[in-house]
Design an enzyme around this catalytic site. Structure first.
Site, PDB file in Angstrom:
ATOM      1  N   HIS A 295       0.840  -1.195   0.000  1.00  0.00           N
ATOM      2  CA  HIS A 295       0.000   0.000   0.000  1.00  0.00           C
ATOM      3  C   HIS A 295       0.878   1.249   0.000  1.00  0.00           C
ATOM      4  O   HIS A 295       2.107   1.168  -0.060  1.00  0.00           O
ATOM      5  CB  HIS A 295      -1.019  -0.029   1.141  1.00  0.00           C
ATOM      6  CG  HIS A 295      -0.420  -0.026   2.515  1.00  0.00           C
ATOM      7  ND1 HIS A 295       0.255   1.045   3.039  1.00  0.00           N
ATOM      8  CD2 HIS A 295      -0.405  -0.984   3.476  1.00  0.00           C
ATOM      9  CE1 HIS A 295       0.653   0.765   4.262  1.00  0.00           C
ATOM     10  NE2 HIS A 295       0.281  -0.470   4.549  1.00  0.00           N
TER      11      HIS A 295
ATOM     12  N   HIS B 203       4.024   1.575   2.225  1.00  0.00           N
ATOM     13  CA  HIS B 203       5.227   0.881   1.758  1.00  0.00           C
ATOM     14  C   HIS B 203       5.904   1.695   0.657  1.00  0.00           C
ATOM     15  O   HIS B 203       7.125   1.817   0.609  1.00  0.00           O
ATOM     16  CB  HIS B 203       4.874  -0.513   1.220  1.00  0.00           C
ATOM     17  CG  HIS B 203       4.132  -1.370   2.204  1.00  0.00           C
ATOM     18  ND1 HIS B 203       2.923  -1.945   1.912  1.00  0.00           N
ATOM     19  CD2 HIS B 203       4.415  -1.735   3.472  1.00  0.00           C
ATOM     20  CE1 HIS B 203       2.492  -2.637   2.961  1.00  0.00           C
ATOM     21  NE2 HIS B 203       3.383  -2.515   3.917  1.00  0.00           N
TER      22      HIS B 203
ATOM     23  N   CYS C  54       0.394 -10.559  20.242  1.00  0.00           N
ATOM     24  CA  CYS C  54      -0.504 -10.098  19.180  1.00  0.00           C
ATOM     25  C   CYS C  54      -0.146 -10.840  17.900  1.00  0.00           C
ATOM     26  O   CYS C  54       0.967 -10.703  17.390  1.00  0.00           O
ATOM     27  CB  CYS C  54      -0.378  -8.594  18.934  1.00  0.00           C
ATOM     28  SG  CYS C  54      -1.245  -8.099  17.413  1.00  0.00           S
TER      29      CYS C  54
ATOM     30  N   CYS D 294       0.938  -8.396  14.980  1.00  0.00           N
ATOM     31  CA  CYS D 294       2.298  -7.825  15.097  1.00  0.00           C
ATOM     32  C   CYS D 294       3.346  -8.929  15.095  1.00  0.00           C
ATOM     33  O   CYS D 294       4.516  -8.664  14.889  1.00  0.00           O
ATOM     34  CB  CYS D 294       2.483  -7.074  16.410  1.00  0.00           C
ATOM     35  SG  CYS D 294       1.448  -5.649  16.639  1.00  0.00           S
TER      36      CYS D 294
ATOM     37  N   CYS E 120      -4.099  -5.317  21.642  1.00  0.00           N
ATOM     38  CA  CYS E 120      -2.938  -4.719  20.980  1.00  0.00           C
ATOM     39  C   CYS E 120      -3.279  -3.268  20.624  1.00  0.00           C
ATOM     40  O   CYS E 120      -4.271  -3.012  19.928  1.00  0.00           O
ATOM     41  CB  CYS E 120      -2.600  -5.493  19.712  1.00  0.00           C
ATOM     42  SG  CYS E 120      -1.423  -4.626  18.685  1.00  0.00           S
TER      43      CYS E 120
ATOM     44  N   HIS F  55      -3.314  -2.736  16.757  1.00  0.00           N
ATOM     45  CA  HIS F  55      -4.315  -3.398  15.909  1.00  0.00           C
ATOM     46  C   HIS F  55      -5.690  -3.518  16.543  1.00  0.00           C
ATOM     47  O   HIS F  55      -6.621  -4.037  15.912  1.00  0.00           O
ATOM     48  CB  HIS F  55      -3.808  -4.793  15.512  1.00  0.00           C
ATOM     49  CG  HIS F  55      -2.611  -4.741  14.607  1.00  0.00           C
ATOM     50  ND1 HIS F  55      -1.347  -5.087  15.018  1.00  0.00           N
ATOM     51  CD2 HIS F  55      -2.510  -4.343  13.332  1.00  0.00           C
ATOM     52  CE1 HIS F  55      -0.514  -4.910  14.005  1.00  0.00           C
ATOM     53  NE2 HIS F  55      -1.185  -4.461  12.978  1.00  0.00           N
TER      54      HIS F  55
ATOM     55  N   LYS G 125      -3.675   5.715  10.696  1.00  0.00           N
ATOM     56  CA  LYS G 125      -2.567   5.097   9.967  1.00  0.00           C
ATOM     57  C   LYS G 125      -3.131   4.211   8.855  1.00  0.00           C
ATOM     58  O   LYS G 125      -4.009   3.389   9.100  1.00  0.00           O
ATOM     59  CB  LYS G 125      -1.732   4.240  10.915  1.00  0.00           C
ATOM     60  CG  LYS G 125      -0.560   3.576  10.229  1.00  0.00           C
ATOM     61  CD  LYS G 125       0.163   2.582  11.120  1.00  0.00           C
ATOM     62  CE  LYS G 125       1.207   1.827  10.321  1.00  0.00           C
ATOM     63  NZ  LYS G 125       1.657   0.599  10.976  1.00  0.00           N
TER      64      LYS G 125
ATOM     65  N   LYS H 215      -3.556  -2.197   6.061  1.00  0.00           N
ATOM     66  CA  LYS H 215      -4.453  -3.193   5.489  1.00  0.00           C
ATOM     67  C   LYS H 215      -5.540  -3.562   6.504  1.00  0.00           C
ATOM     68  O   LYS H 215      -6.711  -3.666   6.156  1.00  0.00           O
ATOM     69  CB  LYS H 215      -3.605  -4.412   5.119  1.00  0.00           C
ATOM     70  CG  LYS H 215      -4.377  -5.604   4.641  1.00  0.00           C
ATOM     71  CD  LYS H 215      -4.792  -5.464   3.200  1.00  0.00           C
ATOM     72  CE  LYS H 215      -5.538  -6.717   2.778  1.00  0.00           C
ATOM     73  NZ  LYS H 215      -6.172  -6.604   1.502  1.00  0.00           N
TER      74      LYS H 215
HETATM   75  N1  MSP Z   1       8.320  -6.659   8.334  1.00  0.00           N
HETATM   76  C1  MSP Z   1       8.430  -5.589   9.262  1.00  0.00           C
HETATM   77  C2  MSP Z   1       9.748  -4.865   9.102  1.00  0.00           C
HETATM   78  C3  MSP Z   1      10.975  -5.714   9.256  1.00  0.00           C
HETATM   79  S1  MSP Z   1      12.436  -4.806   8.971  1.00  0.00           S
HETATM   80  C4  MSP Z   1      13.659  -5.780   9.472  1.00  0.00           C
HETATM   81  C5  MSP Z   1       7.277  -4.607   9.058  1.00  0.00           C
HETATM   82  N2  MSP Z   1       6.685  -4.630   7.861  1.00  0.00           N
HETATM   83  S2  MSP Z   1       5.442  -3.712   7.428  1.00  0.00           S
HETATM   84  O1  MSP Z   1       5.165  -4.077   6.075  1.00  0.00           O
HETATM   85  O2  MSP Z   1       4.383  -3.801   8.360  1.00  0.00           O
HETATM   86  O3  MSP Z   1       5.900  -2.217   7.502  1.00  0.00           O
HETATM   87  C6  MSP Z   1       7.167  -1.847   7.105  1.00  0.00           C
HETATM   88  C7  MSP Z   1       7.311  -0.377   6.861  1.00  0.00           C
HETATM   89  O4  MSP Z   1       6.370   0.081   5.897  1.00  0.00           O
HETATM   90  C8  MSP Z   1       7.101   0.584   8.026  1.00  0.00           C
HETATM   91  O5  MSP Z   1       8.122   0.688   8.926  1.00  0.00           O
HETATM   92  C9  MSP Z   1       7.077   1.850   7.231  1.00  0.00           C
HETATM   93  O6  MSP Z   1       8.380   2.128   6.783  1.00  0.00           O
HETATM   94  C10 MSP Z   1       6.187   1.445   6.066  1.00  0.00           C
HETATM   95  N3  MSP Z   1       4.784   1.708   6.379  1.00  0.00           N
HETATM   96  C11 MSP Z   1       3.766   0.822   6.531  1.00  0.00           C
HETATM   97  N4  MSP Z   1       2.616   1.514   6.765  1.00  0.00           N
HETATM   98  C12 MSP Z   1       2.869   2.840   6.777  1.00  0.00           C
HETATM   99  C13 MSP Z   1       2.108   4.032   6.806  1.00  0.00           C
HETATM  100  N5  MSP Z   1       0.795   4.040   6.952  1.00  0.00           N
HETATM  101  N6  MSP Z   1       2.776   5.198   6.629  1.00  0.00           N
HETATM  102  C14 MSP Z   1       4.115   5.266   6.354  1.00  0.00           C
HETATM  103  N7  MSP Z   1       4.845   4.177   6.307  1.00  0.00           N
HETATM  104  C15 MSP Z   1       4.309   2.975   6.709  1.00  0.00           C
HETATM  105  O7  MSP Z   1       6.997  -3.837   9.959  1.00  0.00           O
END
Ligand code: MSP
Length: 502
Positions: free
Chosen positions: A18, A21, A126, A129, A143, A146, A290, A293
């Site tokens: 999304h 990312h 959780c 998480c 959590c 979430h 935030k 998903k």
């Molecule tokens: N898999 C772990 C990270 C492991 S790193 C060794 C994780 N993944 S995640 O897909 O949930 O999120 C990773 C990153 O995506 C967040 O730290 C951030 O950089 C980005 N984002 C996910 N959702 C976000 C927003 N809503 N806004 C901005 N960035 C966010 O955590």
């Protein structure tokens, strides 16, 4: 020259990518492109986090194997890179044999050093998480992130002696006030250390979807320890041992504890250097919450990029969201507005100047002394952009480059080449056209990390390079051909386009 390594977190492969990312990926790509334009050896790393409870659950819910699920979703994360015009040097997958082998080896080293031991663990967990929760994170047995009921877990686990690194970590944070930016996150990390560090469980007995603990095959490593190690396994897998330590590790604020507390302790335990800087950005909020998903308030980056293009998406996220703060995206109109602005400010500038050269000088930009207003519009901007990027201050860097592009549009009006042509003032016309084109070239170099598509097309038409040594406008230029350029950012009919007199 030392390698410039920049990393993104590896993204959970349990769902579609999304906009959140896309945000971190774009930020990393801007820094990597800037390092490349400086001629530095660069290693830009991203990838997917493919083990753990959330993946196992998502796969079970869909009636597919976890491997099939991650194979499919990894492809989406890879596809997103192309759509964003992000060009990492390596994409790590934690299910790859290479990564799995190295994780076993690295954590085995910690065991040999007496930093891992087995003990009972009772906690509230959780599943979303994939993390045990306590204190504020587990208020009312739910959590906080979430809003899900936490589950009681009790098992024998392998533990990492995190507590042994408390003093070293406290001292490190004390001495290196800018190791974590922004300062508020640095303070948050200090508070976590001051609250006392407990040893942390690094394996799970109840799960099978993970990297098997080599000396205890009934357990798999806790997904976060498998995941953090990607930053070390990827350079080895890529044959780039020069790529660690990273210059910049970009993360969202949600995963500070893992990167600011666990990660340095693991690195010290392995005898490896720490990253130079941890840059922690805020969250993109959609409808005030935030984007995630699980909340269902995601913006699809594929759809946005298809509508407005990669450059406008990149620029929107870095201009409309205060860098390192939280930023609200209300709707897709944020992105169309950004595309229109990019078209007005940079697209118009390029179109106006190149078409004037085509019209008045048969597509050959004349040699000239660059007029003072052009040089004034760009004075010192390369230093300002370069310094801001050196501090990973992306929003600030983009604002400086943007201001220069705006100023140059004003200089086109001021020099009014169409008037000089009417007055038959050949010397002044040559200076205006050659000078403005030099301005367009320099601004394109400055904007290149942010808007790689349009700037690359412009620089190609100008037979110029994006190299940072070319970021400063020259005071004298020689004659150069200019190729015809299609409009960089075609707009909706409502868009404004400056029409210069013939
Ligand atoms: N898999 C772990 C990270 C492991 S790193 C060794 C994780 N993944 S995640 O897909 O949930 O999120 C990773 C990153 O995506 C967040 O730290 C951030 O950089 C980005 N984002 C996910 N959702 C976000 C927003 N809503 N806004 C901005 N960035 C966010 O955590």
């Amino acid at each position: 020259m030392t390698t410039f390594t920049v990393t993104t977190p590896i993204y959970y492969a349990n769902a579609q990518p999304h906009i959140g990312h896309a945000y971190t990926t774009i930020a990393a790509d801007v820094l990597a492109r800037h390092a490349r334009q400086q001629g530095r050896p660069t290693f830009s790393l991203t990838g997917t986090d493919e083990h753990g409870e959330p993946i196992a659950r998502a796969a079970a819910a869909q009636g597919v194997s976890p491997q099939a699920l991650v194979d499919a979703s990894t492809e989406r994360f890879r596809a997103l890179l192309g759509v964003l015009h992000a060009e990492p040097d390596f994409f790590v997958r934690t299910t790859s044999a290479e990564h799995r082998r190295q994780v076993g080896e690295l954590l085995g080293q910690l065991r040999e050093r007496g930093l891992i031991y087995k003990a009972g663990y009772d906690g509230q967990y959780c599943p979303r998480c994939a993390d045990f929760k306590s204190g504020r994170e587990a208020a009312d047995g739910r959590c906080a992130d979430h809003d899900l009921a936490l589950e009681a877990h009790c098992e024998e686990n392998w533990f990492f002696r995190l507590s042994a690194f408390s003093t070293q970590l406290a001292e490190h944070l004390e001495r290196n006030a800018d190791w974590i930016v922004p300062a508020s996150r640095h303070n948050e990390a200090r508070a976590l250390v001051a609250a006392g560090l407990q040893d942390v469980s690094i394996s799970r007995a109840t799960l099978t979807w993970g990297v098997t603990v080599p000396w205890d095959p009934d357990q798999v490593f806790y997904v976060w320890f498998d995941a953090l190690l990607n930053y070390l396994t990827a350079p080895t897998s890529a044959g780039r041992p020069d790529a660690w330590p990273a210059a910049v590790q970009l993360i969202g604020k949600d995963i500070l504890k893992f990167h600011a507390i666990f990660w340095p302790a693991v690195l010290w335990a392995l005898g490896r250097p720490l990253p130079e800087r941890l840059v922690v950005h805020g969250h993109l909020l959609v409808d005030g919450r935030k984007a995630s998903k699980s909340r269902g308030n995601v913006i699809d980056p594929f759809a946005v990029a298809a509508e407005v293009g990669a450059d406008a998406l990149r620029v929107a996220l870095l201009r409309d969201v205060p860098w390192l703060g939280d930023g609200s995206l209300s709707s897709a109109s944020t992105f169309t507005r950004s595309r229109d602005e990019l078209a007005d400010v940079y697209g118009n500038l390029v179109r106006r100047v190149s078409s004037l050269v085509v019209r008045h000088r048969s597509a050959l930009a004349p040699a000239c002394a660059v007029p003072a207003p052009v040089l004034a519009a760009l004075d010192g901007v390369d230093d300002r952009v370069g310094q801001a990027l050196g501090r990973a201050a992306l929003g600030e860097a983009l604002e400086h480059a943007w201001a220069a592009a705006r100023a140059l549009n004003g200089v086109v009006d001021l020099l009014a080449p169409w008037k000089l042509a009417r007055d038959n003032d050949q010397v002044a016309l040559d200076a205006a056209l050659g000078g403005l084109l030099e301005g367009v070239r320099a601004v394109s170099v400055l904007l290149h990390p942010f808007a790689p598509d349009g700037t690359a097309r412009t620089l190609k038409a100008l037979h110029a390079s994006a190299s940072w040594t070319e970021a400063r406008a020259r005071a004298h230029v020689s004659a150069r051909p200019v190729d015809e350029l299609a409009p960089l950012y075609p707009k909706r009919p409502s868009g404004r386009q400056v029409q210069d007199p013939a």
